[in-house]
Scaffold this motif. Sequence first.
Motif, PDB file in Angstrom:
ATOM      1  N   GLN A 194       0.845  -1.194   0.000  1.00  0.00           N
ATOM      2  CA  GLN A 194       0.000   0.000   0.000  1.00  0.00           C
ATOM      3  C   GLN A 194       0.882   1.246   0.000  1.00  0.00           C
ATOM      4  OE1 GLN A 194      -3.043  -0.161   2.994  1.00  0.00           O
ATOM      5  NE2 GLN A 194      -2.971   2.018   3.349  1.00  0.00           N
ATOM      6  N   TYR A 233      -3.489   3.669  -1.983  1.00  0.00           N
ATOM      7  CA  TYR A 233      -3.646   2.763  -3.120  1.00  0.00           C
ATOM      8  C   TYR A 233      -3.081   1.421  -2.675  1.00  0.00           C
ATOM      9  CZ  TYR A 233      -3.022   0.568  -7.647  1.00  0.00           C
ATOM     10  OH  TYR A 233      -3.083  -0.301  -8.700  1.00  0.00           O
ATOM     11  N   GLN A 253      -2.434  -2.677  -3.503  1.00  0.00           N
ATOM     12  CA  GLN A 253      -2.290  -3.671  -4.565  1.00  0.00           C
ATOM     13  C   GLN A 253      -2.145  -5.052  -3.918  1.00  0.00           C
ATOM     14  OE1 GLN A 253      -2.027  -2.968  -8.015  1.00  0.00           O
ATOM     15  NE2 GLN A 253      -2.076  -5.132  -8.366  1.00  0.00           N
ATOM     16  N   ALA A 255      -8.403   1.647  -4.035  1.00  0.00           N
ATOM     17  CA  ALA A 255      -8.007   3.025  -3.775  1.00  0.00           C
ATOM     18  C   ALA A 255      -9.055   3.612  -2.839  1.00  0.00           C
ATOM     19  CB  ALA A 255      -7.934   3.828  -5.066  1.00  0.00           C
TER      20      ALA A 255
END
Length: 106
Positions: A46, A62, A64, A98
């Motif tokens: 993140q 954000y 992932q 997000a």
Amino acid sequence: CHQISGVAQLRFNLFRWGTGRFYIGGAGEYAYTFSGDLEIDGPAVQGQLGYNSRHFDICVYYKQFLDYDGPEFSVYEYDYYYNSYYPSYYQIDDKFRAGIQMTFYF
């Protein structure tokens, strides 16, 4: 369904403004989901950009997911050759999030 997450964060202060500071940060997370059997969601990374003051912390992030393939679902499709329906299985590619995270201190 219950989830337990382990998170490690590292933040670097960029500059002060008023009574708080702007920061940039990163985090690593490993999540477990309990729903009958133990399902491991896997690791995630993140990135963060935020503002921290004495009374609140707000950041835009954000996230992932590294090993998560997303939920699987099935639909019935029609086969014109056999004149019948058959199930097809698809995977939803759901590997990122997000959002905004807010914490208030009392």
